[in-house]
Design a protein around this motif. Structure first.
Motif, PDB file in Angstrom:
ATOM      1  N   SER A  88      40.217  30.521  33.256  1.00  0.00           N
ATOM      2  CA  SER A  88      41.545  30.084  33.678  1.00  0.00           C
ATOM      3  C   SER A  88      42.395  31.219  34.258  1.00  0.00           C
ATOM      4  N   THR A  89      41.787  32.392  34.446  1.00  0.00           N
ATOM      5  CA  THR A  89      42.517  33.532  35.009  1.00  0.00           C
ATOM      6  C   THR A  89      41.824  33.985  36.295  1.00  0.00           C
ATOM      7  N   PRO A  90      42.463  34.837  37.078  1.00  0.00           N
ATOM      8  CA  PRO A  90      41.842  35.320  38.313  1.00  0.00           C
ATOM      9  C   PRO A  90      40.730  36.348  38.090  1.00  0.00           C
ATOM     10  N   HIS A  91      40.420  36.674  36.854  1.00  0.00           N
ATOM     11  CA  HIS A  91      39.377  37.645  36.522  1.00  0.00           C
ATOM     12  C   HIS A  91      38.077  37.329  37.259  1.00  0.00           C
ATOM     13  N   PHE A  92      37.702  36.072  37.319  1.00  0.00           N
ATOM     14  CA  PHE A  92      36.473  35.626  37.986  1.00  0.00           C
ATOM     15  C   PHE A  92      36.420  36.143  39.421  1.00  0.00           C
ATOM     16  N   ASP A  93      37.522  35.958  40.155  1.00  0.00           N
ATOM     17  CA  ASP A  93      37.548  36.339  41.569  1.00  0.00           C
ATOM     18  C   ASP A  93      37.314  37.835  41.751  1.00  0.00           C
ATOM     19  N   TYR A  94      37.922  38.642  40.894  1.00  0.00           N
ATOM     20  CA  TYR A  94      37.759  40.088  40.998  1.00  0.00           C
ATOM     21  C   TYR A  94      36.337  40.519  40.667  1.00  0.00           C
ATOM     22  N   VAL A  95      35.811  40.014  39.583  1.00  0.00           N
ATOM     23  CA  VAL A  95      34.466  40.413  39.158  1.00  0.00           C
ATOM     24  C   VAL A  95      33.424  39.945  40.170  1.00  0.00           C
ATOM     25  N   ALA A  96      33.486  38.687  40.562  1.00  0.00           N
ATOM     26  CA  ALA A  96      32.507  38.145  41.510  1.00  0.00           C
ATOM     27  C   ALA A  96      32.594  38.872  42.846  1.00  0.00           C
ATOM     28  N   GLY A  97      33.808  39.085  43.330  1.00  0.00           N
ATOM     29  CA  GLY A  97      33.987  39.740  44.617  1.00  0.00           C
ATOM     30  C   GLY A  97      33.498  41.171  44.630  1.00  0.00           C
ATOM     31  N   GLU A  98      33.807  41.917  43.576  1.00  0.00           N
ATOM     32  CA  GLU A  98      33.364  43.304  43.499  1.00  0.00           C
ATOM     33  C   GLU A  98      31.846  43.391  43.384  1.00  0.00           C
ATOM     34  N   CYS A  99      31.248  42.483  42.661  1.00  0.00           N
ATOM     35  CA  CYS A  99      29.794  42.480  42.505  1.00  0.00           C
ATOM     36  C   CYS A  99      29.126  42.220  43.857  1.00  0.00           C
ATOM     37  N   VAL A 100      29.566  41.201  44.546  1.00  0.00           N
ATOM     38  CA  VAL A 100      28.987  40.863  45.848  1.00  0.00           C
ATOM     39  C   VAL A 100      29.161  42.015  46.828  1.00  0.00           C
ATOM     40  N   GLY A 101      30.384  42.514  46.941  1.00  0.00           N
ATOM     41  CA  GLY A 101      30.656  43.595  47.880  1.00  0.00           C
ATOM     42  C   GLY A 101      29.881  44.861  47.566  1.00  0.00           C
ATOM     43  N   GLY A 102      29.811  45.194  46.285  1.00  0.00           N
ATOM     44  CA  GLY A 102      29.092  46.396  45.883  1.00  0.00           C
ATOM     45  C   GLY A 102      27.608  46.312  46.182  1.00  0.00           C
ATOM     46  N   LEU A 103      27.005  45.163  45.909  1.00  0.00           N
ATOM     47  CA  LEU A 103      25.575  45.000  46.158  1.00  0.00           C
ATOM     48  C   LEU A 103      25.269  45.025  47.649  1.00  0.00           C
ATOM     49  N   SER A 104      26.115  44.391  48.429  1.00  0.00           N
ATOM     50  CA  SER A 104      25.936  44.400  49.879  1.00  0.00           C
ATOM     51  C   SER A 104      26.018  45.822  50.427  1.00  0.00           C
TER      52      SER A 104
END
Length: 158
Positions: A88-104
């Motif tokens: 229910s918090t924006p935590h998901f967006d930060y974690v998912a986004g950083e993971c995707v960007g970092g791996l790319s």
């Protein structure tokens, strides 16, 4: 008529070495993704001694471990698996986004196939579906993508 030079990979890289980096958070889901990745690779001729498994705390930490493994030049491909489930918090967006960007970034900077088997889902039910039930196993799919890319890059070098 001109013939077009075409490159494509297959699912054979018998001497390749692979690492799997797995986030421990949501481990009840991640264990199925690991199993799917290992099963897919071994069914395509990759021996257990060609695999390395690295556990990290969660999805946010996966890119750093992948970067370190890639920089070691000991692996031909790396598979990242994890599960980020929306809350229910924006935590998901930060974690998912950083993971995707970092791996790319690691894949492009190192020129190394990095498979994305990190689930980014809204519910636990969706995670279960993507970890080996109705929607297949995203760990296996990521492993097969990496295997094919390792093969393709080798063909392109020849």
């Amino acid at each position: 008529m001109h013939s077009i030079k075409t490159y494509s990979g297959d699912f054979r890289a018998p001497d390749a070495r692979f690492a799997i980096v797995a986030g421990r958070f949501n481990s009840f889901i991640v264990e199925s993704l690991i199993g799917g990745a290992v099963d897919a690779l071994t069914r395509h001729g990759v021996a257990a001694d060609q695999l390395t498994l690295v556990h990290v705390p969660g999805a946010f930490e996966i890119p750093l471990a992948v970067q370190r493994l890639a920089a070691s030049e000991r692996y031909d491909g790396i598979i990242a698996v994890g599960a980020v489930i929306r809350g229910s918090t924006p935590h998901f967006d930060y974690v998912a986004g950083e993971c995707v960007g970092g791996l790319s970034k690691v894949a492009l900077d190192q020129g190394l196939p990095v498979g994305f088997g990190v689930l980014t889902v809204d519910t636990i039910e969706q995670a279960i579906e993507r970890a080996g039930t109705k929607a297949g196993n995203k760990g296996a799919e990521a492993a097969l993508s990496v295997l094919e890319m390792v093969s393709l890059l080798r063909v392109m070098q020849a």
